[in-house]
Structure formats: structure tokens, C-alpha cells
Scaffold this active site. Sequence first.
Site, PDB file in Angstrom:
ATOM      1  N   LYS A 132       0.745  -1.283  -0.164  1.00  0.00           N
ATOM      2  CA  LYS A 132      -0.006  -0.045  -0.042  1.00  0.00           C
ATOM      3  C   LYS A 132       1.024   1.176  -0.128  1.00  0.00           C
ATOM      4  CE  LYS A 132      -3.831  -0.559   2.454  1.00  0.00           C
ATOM      5  NZ  LYS A 132      -4.224  -0.946   3.624  1.00  0.00           N
ATOM      6  N   ARG A 151      -3.322   2.978   8.271  1.00  0.00           N
ATOM      7  CA  ARG A 151      -3.710   2.012   7.563  1.00  0.00           C
ATOM      8  C   ARG A 151      -2.515   1.048   7.479  1.00  0.00           C
ATOM      9  NH1 ARG A 151      -4.764   4.554   1.872  1.00  0.00           N
ATOM     10  NH2 ARG A 151      -5.880   2.790   1.393  1.00  0.00           N
ATOM     11  N   GLY A 175      -8.144  -7.164   4.048  1.00  0.00           N
ATOM     12  CA  GLY A 175      -8.891  -7.415   5.314  1.00  0.00           C
ATOM     13  C   GLY A 175      -8.328  -8.022   6.369  1.00  0.00           C
ATOM     14  N   MET A 193      -5.705  -6.918   8.225  1.00  0.00           N
ATOM     15  CA  MET A 193      -5.521  -5.850   9.453  1.00  0.00           C
ATOM     16  C   MET A 193      -6.324  -4.709   9.237  1.00  0.00           C
ATOM     17  SD  MET A 193      -1.700  -6.577  10.058  1.00  0.00           S
ATOM     18  CE  MET A 193      -1.268  -6.825   8.545  1.00  0.00           C
ATOM     19  N   ARG A 244      -3.260  -1.141  -6.427  1.00  0.00           N
ATOM     20  CA  ARG A 244      -2.460  -2.413  -6.452  1.00  0.00           C
ATOM     21  C   ARG A 244      -2.981  -3.500  -7.673  1.00  0.00           C
ATOM     22  NH1 ARG A 244      -5.549  -4.711  -0.830  1.00  0.00           N
ATOM     23  NH2 ARG A 244      -7.498  -5.145  -2.083  1.00  0.00           N
ATOM     24  N   HIS A 277     -15.795  -8.447   0.635  1.00  0.00           N
ATOM     25  CA  HIS A 277     -14.693  -9.497   1.060  1.00  0.00           C
ATOM     26  C   HIS A 277     -14.798 -10.678   0.543  1.00  0.00           C
ATOM     27  CE1 HIS A 277     -13.183 -12.236   4.264  1.00  0.00           C
ATOM     28  NE2 HIS A 277     -12.147 -11.478   4.102  1.00  0.00           N
ATOM     29  N   ARG A 335       1.760 -48.412 -14.641  1.00  0.00           N
ATOM     30  CA  ARG A 335       1.831 -49.263 -13.415  1.00  0.00           C
ATOM     31  C   ARG A 335       1.065 -50.675 -13.795  1.00  0.00           C
ATOM     32  NH1 ARG A 335       0.227 -44.076 -10.897  1.00  0.00           N
ATOM     33  NH2 ARG A 335       1.536 -43.953  -8.998  1.00  0.00           N
ATOM     34  N   GLU A 382      14.167 -45.038  -5.486  1.00  0.00           N
ATOM     35  CA  GLU A 382      13.073 -44.697  -4.356  1.00  0.00           C
ATOM     36  C   GLU A 382      13.300 -44.949  -3.087  1.00  0.00           C
ATOM     37  OE1 GLU A 382       9.592 -46.481  -5.488  1.00  0.00           O
ATOM     38  OE2 GLU A 382      10.570 -48.058  -6.661  1.00  0.00           O
ATOM     39  N   SER A 385      14.246 -42.779 -12.800  1.00  0.00           N
ATOM     40  CA  SER A 385      13.074 -42.304 -12.595  1.00  0.00           C
ATOM     41  C   SER A 385      12.566 -42.041 -11.239  1.00  0.00           C
ATOM     42  CB  SER A 385      11.857 -42.695 -13.137  1.00  0.00           C
ATOM     43  OG  SER A 385      10.514 -42.258 -12.825  1.00  0.00           O
ATOM     44  N   GLY A 442      10.969 -42.152  -7.924  1.00  0.00           N
ATOM     45  CA  GLY A 442       9.548 -42.548  -7.105  1.00  0.00           C
ATOM     46  C   GLY A 442       9.439 -41.567  -6.081  1.00  0.00           C
ATOM     47  N   ASN A 496       7.220 -40.793  -3.998  1.00  0.00           N
ATOM     48  CA  ASN A 496       6.295 -41.218  -2.934  1.00  0.00           C
ATOM     49  C   ASN A 496       6.939 -41.948  -1.839  1.00  0.00           C
ATOM     50  OD1 ASN A 496       4.336 -39.613  -4.367  1.00  0.00           O
ATOM     51  ND2 ASN A 496       3.571 -41.708  -4.991  1.00  0.00           N
ATOM     52  N   CYS A 544       8.269 -39.539 -11.028  1.00  0.00           N
ATOM     53  CA  CYS A 544       7.019 -40.237 -11.661  1.00  0.00           C
ATOM     54  C   CYS A 544       6.060 -40.247 -10.353  1.00  0.00           C
ATOM     55  CB  CYS A 544       7.062 -41.719 -12.201  1.00  0.00           C
ATOM     56  SG  CYS A 544       7.966 -42.667 -11.421  1.00  0.00           S
ATOM     57  N   TYR A 583      12.642 -35.013 -17.769  1.00  0.00           N
ATOM     58  CA  TYR A 583      11.198 -34.837 -17.866  1.00  0.00           C
ATOM     59  C   TYR A 583      10.498 -35.087 -16.260  1.00  0.00           C
ATOM     60  CZ  TYR A 583      10.734 -39.917 -17.211  1.00  0.00           C
ATOM     61  OH  TYR A 583      10.903 -41.163 -16.688  1.00  0.00           O
TER      62      TYR A 583
END
Length: 920
Positions: free
Chosen positions: A26, A96, A105, A107, A346, A468, A590, A773, A792, A794, A796, A859, A879
Site C-alpha cells: 500500500k 492503515r 482485510g 488488518m 495494487r 470481502h 503401473r 525410491e 525415475s 519415485g 512417494n 514419477c 522430464y
Amino acid sequence: MKKYVYFFGRGRAEGKAEMKALLGGKGANLAEMTNISLPVPAGFTISTEVCTHYYANKRSYPRSLAGEVKAALKKVELGMKAKFGDPKNPLLVSVRSGARASMPGMMDTILNLGLNDVVAAGLVKRTGNPRFVYDSYRRFVQMYGDVVLGLKPVHKDEIDPFELIIEAKKKQRGVHLDTDLSAEDMVDLVGLFKKAIKEKTGHDFPEDPMAQLWGALSAVFGSWMNDRAIAYRRMYDIPEWWGTAVNVQSMVFGNMGETSGTGVAFTRDAATGANEFYGEYLMNAQGEDVVAGIRTPLPISELAVKNPVIYKQLNKIRLTLEKHYRDMMDIEFTIQDGTLYMLQCRVGKRTAFAAIKIAVDMVGEKLISDKEALQRIEPDQLNQLLRPVFDLKEKEIAVKSGRLLAKGLNAGPGAATGRVVFNAPDAEAWKKKGELVVLTRIETSPEDIKGMDAAEGILTARGGMTSHAALVARQMGKVCVAGCSELEIDYATHTMRVRGKVVREGDWISLDGTTGEVLEGKVATKPSEVLQVLIDKTLDAKDAPVYQQYARIMGWADRYRRLKIRTNADQPDQSLNAVAFGAEGIGLCRTEHMFFGEGKIGPMREMILADTVDPRKAALARLLPLQRKDFEGIFEAMDGRPVTIRTIDPPLHEFVPHEEPAQRQLAKQMGISYEKVHQRVEGLHEFNPMLGFRGCRLGIIFPEITEMQSRAIFEAAANIQARGIKVEPEIMIPLVGNVKELADQAGIVRRVAAEVMKEKGTKFKYLVGTMIEVPRGALTADEIATVAEFFSFGTNDLTQTTLGVSRDDAARFLIPYVEKEIYPKDPFEVLDQVGVGQLMKMAIDKGRGVNPDLKVGICGEHGGEPSSVEFCHRINQNYVSCSPFRVPIARLAAARAALADAPAKGSKKRAGKKAPRRKR
Ligand code: ADP
Ligand code: MG
Ligand code: MG
């Protein structure tokens, strides 16, 4: 001595737009607008460094601050020809808050500061307008009581205590609007407010203007650490150390009568992106009246008719701002007795639809380059374009059968269906229970932010397009219908009445955020325009403007990105969808999903439960042609694009039946006893299956499985190639932690490939690689890369094994972990770059050290998450692979990553933009 206070006014400012870190958004933009000669009331900004100091020093200020504030206030007084606290000619100010990133909003602002009984009386004399003076005064006492002295509702269903007093007054006077109250009424209100403050907080209202000012400053700095500010920062990744700045600005008054007013506007339509001046205003009003929804504001087009002179000025400022900032801007203005003032500007928040349209249009208008256009669209925003819309026919039926409840403003486009709740904590709680909810409020306020986030859609009875609710919904990408004035919402009984109907908590309703309609019950949805063109092919691209914009953005993204984008798919139709979204290959097919397909689970189970090699081979022989057909389908769909196929990975117990009837049936099928089947299934039980007999371990102990899968892949490759379609299979061995594991499996794959080529009298290209992995895989990547042709990640499993956290058991502590900021985000969703990322980087360096041509991809789920994609780009992967619906997101993220690390040629703006994004 360090400078803490920056003045702006009379055409010159000490700050500028680039100083957002120091002056907040601001303050920096008030300075910038002053510098480009827009009419900005004079004021000064206290820098964010003061906020930092304040919290580092037990909530105290730098010693030199008081002197600087005094000096700056003098300058403002000179500029405005009025004096702070002087009853004869008083200067009033607003206080302000303004952080670096806008926190709508979050503050609170205090207006009309500097008033007390004496000053008010003086101002009446000076202006001859007691109503205006006492209206300003009662607003000031109310805001000060709320923000500084903490007198606000405590319970979620409670009404603001000041509003209660006002309501009582209005009732007593028999009027409906605040503006109908007289000057005397306002004087009464001031007294009543002060009394309420004293009664409820024990504090006297401070009469000394200087004490008021410092009280307000402390309240603004203090609000940086209030709950809703903290919640908002967490949601939008705003670091705490940024701090907020405070702006003290001389007041201009929109509440001086019918020649005064106030408004908010967007330089373009923030919902649709249309290049039209869009906004709302109210005459004889102040500050937040326009957005608070107490009176319904007028559209800005009305101003063009009612006050063409001001409208012309405002429209000129609109064009000046767009040229100067080269973006769509959100502005606040006030008209004081026929003179226009700018109070804020803004970069405007916008829907994904608008973001894309504006970016594309601005490239067309030569305001920005295609690169900048890409940098202005957050990858996740594309989600909104892929979200469903109502099936128009279904909706028509609903409307015809009288289910249209009401119509409000189309504040956040899209379609949402859910159950009604009437407050934010309920929205959160219901969502936690797995319910879809529509948060329904008279109006929303910043306290509601978490509930809004939990809701499918947001419905409000009051407030305009810039209320808002509307602003926050657009930012969150939520469906929102605002200002639906027919709704009579009763928080106490958790019901709403509309057109003679009663809607209770828990009832289903549907919101069309594109038209503003609210419907009773559920309405079926239908795929978005992009999907209709790309996937369903039920819509022609030339009739789909949203699709066309999407396509241009994607075209630019493809021009600049270096990462290839693949998809995780194991069915031909999924693969085709992904290709339509722009996938350039399959990064993870898979094979285990295939075993649940038609006719396959039987032989699969026989194979698993066989106790010797021969029956196992017999079962595999029955699987071979079925699996071959699966691969043929995929190769055909991918039409020459690379396909990475992972050999069997999950623990075997996932494939066998665990209930007695199913086990009995299987026994019959296999011609063995139920007891035997039961016993073998029990034998597969593992205490920790994710670290158990799975991944390459299966293929090493039962080589005939890898053999069958390899054969299926290569025979399919040969068959499809014989039909003139290029095939490029990449066989991927999972869960390798030791090069010998990979060597074992790769040996089988390569042997079978050679056999198939010989049998079929043909040749085909293929690669053998591995997933990285488990940490040992990454640590010994230089050994593994002597065998692997590609890696690759993995991520997870790599996240599970690196963190030592079981994904399936993590919810209990990971959510609190994130709340405690132990991890910034759920590491299964957003890649842990510091830990897991380090292993990835090491693996790439080691792997490419021995095999410079090593192809590297990812992947895991992270392959479609923007910040993780950016990381993959930075560590030079080839990739990323993600689910089909995230392919467009990954394309855009990859392009933005490439642009972010390209040396920014002569573009200061870009360098400035880059910094905050890195923070994510
Ligand atoms: P927010 O960040 O919530 O938008 P602002 O500081 O912009 O808060 O102020 C809230 C309202 O008060 C806005 O409508 C703004 O235009 C108005 N306002 C702020 N300062 C002044 C001022 N000096 N004169 C008149 N109106 C003001
Ligand atoms: Mg505010
Ligand atoms: Mg504002």
C-alpha cells in the site's frame, strides 16, 4: 541513523513502487501514484523494519521513531494546511496497515483519527456540517474501539456490539439506513459507544489525538500476530519476518454529503477479464461502506451518467495506471465535495479465467510479452479451467421446476453443490467429516477465511462484487455468489428464508458462480469448456473462447520450457486424455492395475498362490496374452511416444482375497482345498508390507514374473511396430537399492528382448532403467547407473523412506507438523527439497558422472506440483511425469521455471517478481 519514515504528498514521494519490501504494498503504491502525479492525499509510511524491531524488542519502537513521526506529521500538516489536534482547523488522518503482499482485510484501518469532543465541535464550526462531523466521529470511535481497544464479537453467532447499538438507535428513530440518522443521533451514538467501551473493556476512550495515533500504530503492528493474519500467511506462504508497514494519511471525506462519495474499482473485469472498467461506488459514504454491504453500491457505469466529469477523470487514471503498471489494477478512490482522490492501487486479484484472458489480451495489446504472460499465471490456476460447470439442461430443468431460490452477483465463477452451513467453524468441521459444504453468511469477514477455504462455494446476502467474500473467493478460486439480498439469514436458528421457502443447515444447494444463481438441491455438473474440446470432443475449439486462451498460454509454455512432460497412465483412454492435455509420453505405467482387469485377477491369484514353479508358470502363461494386449493398447494410444513400464511392484497380498467366501471360490477354481488357500494367504501377511516383499524383490525371487512381463511388453512392441507405429518401451525396475538387484532384473529383460527379436525376426529400441525410491539407490547411483539407462524418481516411496514416515499412517502427525511449521508443507504433496531433493540431486550427479546420457525423470505425485516441477527443472531432469489432469499445470510450471532461471534481459520488473516466488 536509519530512516524509518517515508513521506508522500504534493507530487513527490520518498518511496516508490519497487520499495514494497520496506514500505509494504500500500505504502509503495501510494508513493508511486504520488510520483506519477495522481491526486493522493499526503501522508507517510512507517517501514516494515519498525515491525521487525517491534517484535524483536518486546513490542517496543526504535528510539528515533517518535521524532521521525513528528517531523513527517509536520510535513503533512503543511501540505494539507491543517493541524493535527487543532480544534480551529484540525487535520484528521487514517492509520492503515499494509504488508508486502496484500492481505485483504487481514488488518484493520482506522479512519478519522484525531477527533475528540473539542476537535469535533471545532470542525462543526469550520464545515458547518454537523452531520458529517458526528458521522465521522462515531465511525472513528467504533473503529478505534474495535481495532485498538478490542471490543468486538467473541462468539461466532454474535453481532458486533457497536452494530447492536446502531440497530437499536435506528429502531428507536424508525429508520432503515445509517444515512437516515441525524447529527444528534450521531452525537448520541458517540456517547453510547464510549460508554460501551468503558463498560466492556474498562478503558476510557483516549481524547488526546497523539495518544490516539500511537495507540493505533501499536494496534496495527500488533495485528501482524493476530490469529487471522497468521492463518492467512500460512495459507499463502507469506513469511512472518516480512512484517507490515503502517501508513498514516490525511483524511479525505466521502461522507460530506451528496457531492461526496467513495468507491472501489478494477481497471478490467476481475471475474471474466473483459477489458471494461469495473467497479462500484456510493455517494455520501466513507471507507469500507462500499464493500461492507450495509448499503448496496452502484455500478461504476452509473457514475458515467450521474457525474461525467469525475468519471472521465477516473477513467483517465485507469488508463494511466494500466500503462504504468502494465497490469490490471485494483483501485480505491474518494470524492470529496466534487474533487477526486486516489487512496490505493495494487495489482488486482482475479479469477483464473480472468488471469488468462488478461494475460493473453495484454500480449495482444503489446503491454506485456508472452514470457511475462506466463509468469502472471499461477500453474494451479489452471485447475479452475478444468473444473466442472453446471449441465445447462439440468439447470434449466431445476429452474423450471421452481428450484431457483434467488439470484445474486456472479462473484466467483464455476459450479458448486454442497450442504448449507451458516458459519466458518461449522464449514471447517463439516469438511473434516468429509461433507461438501456451501458457506452461507450475511456477509463474510476475515475471520471466516478458513471456513471459506473449506467450502465448495460461498454465498452471501450482502456486499457487492468487491466485497470481502467476492475478493477472497476469487483469490482462492472458489465459486461465490455474493449480495444475494433476498436471503433472510438467521444465524441463531441456522436457517434462511427465501421466496417463502426455508433452507436449513445441512440442506443441499447449488451455486452457479458464473451467473449468480442459487438453486435448491443438487444440480448435475458437466466438464469444463477445455475438457469438452480436448477430451469429450463435444465442442469445437472455435466456439470455445476460454479454450482458445488456454491453448495460447499452453503454446507459449511449450515454447519456453525445457522439461518434457509425461503422464502416469495405465489405460489407453487415460493415455489419450493425457496426450490431449499435452503429455509427451508415459512416465509411469503401473502394470499392477492391469491385473485387476477383465479375466486377469483369476490367473494372477493362481500365480501368487502356486507353491511350485510349474503351476506358477502355467498361470503366467495365461496372463501373457492378456497383458500383451494391454501393452498393445497403450503403445497404440501413445503413437510413437516413449512409454515407461514398471514391472510388478506392490506386495502380493494386495492381489489375493481376504474373505472366506472369496477364498473358497478361489480354492474351487484352483482345485485345491480352502484350508490351503487360506493358509497361503495368511502366509503372505507382512508386518510392514511397504518395506516387505515387493518391488524388484518379487522379480528376483520369482524371475518368471519379470520374464512374462518382459515378453508381454516386447511382443506387443513387435506387433505394434509391424503395423507401422513407432514404439519405444522403457522397462523400469522398482525399489532398487543395490546395483546387483538391477543387474539381475535387467539381465532377464534384455535376454527376453533378444529372444523376442529373434523369434519375430525384427528389431526394436528399448531402454532398461530403474526407479530411485530408496535412499541406498540414490547413495549408490554411480554404481546403479552402470546398468541403468534411465532413472525415475519415485518420490512417494523416496519421501517415505527418507523421512522414515509411512504415508498411510502420517495424517495423524503430519497435519500438526505442518501447523507447527516443522515441515512447510505436506512432504507427500510438495517435495521436501532440502532432504529428499538433496538425495535426488546427488543421484543425478553420481549417475551422470558415470553415464552422461542418463535420462532422468520423476514419477511420484510431486511431478505435477508446481514448486516441485520447478525443482526438477533446476536439478536438470529431463522430464516430469504426473496424472493426466495435472499435465497442463506441469507444462506451465516447467515454462515458468525455465523463464525464472534464464538471465532476465534488461527487465528490472522480472527480477523483482522472481524473488517472492522463490519463497514458496
Ligand atoms: P484495506 O487494506 O482493508 O483495504 P485500507 O487501508 O485501504 O484498508 O482502508 C480501508 C478503507 O478506508 C478503504 O475504503 C480506504 O479507501 C479508506 N481510507 C483509508 N484511508 C483513507 C483516507 N485517508 N481518506 C479517506 N478514506 C480512506
Ligand atoms: Mg480493512
Ligand atoms: Mg484498501
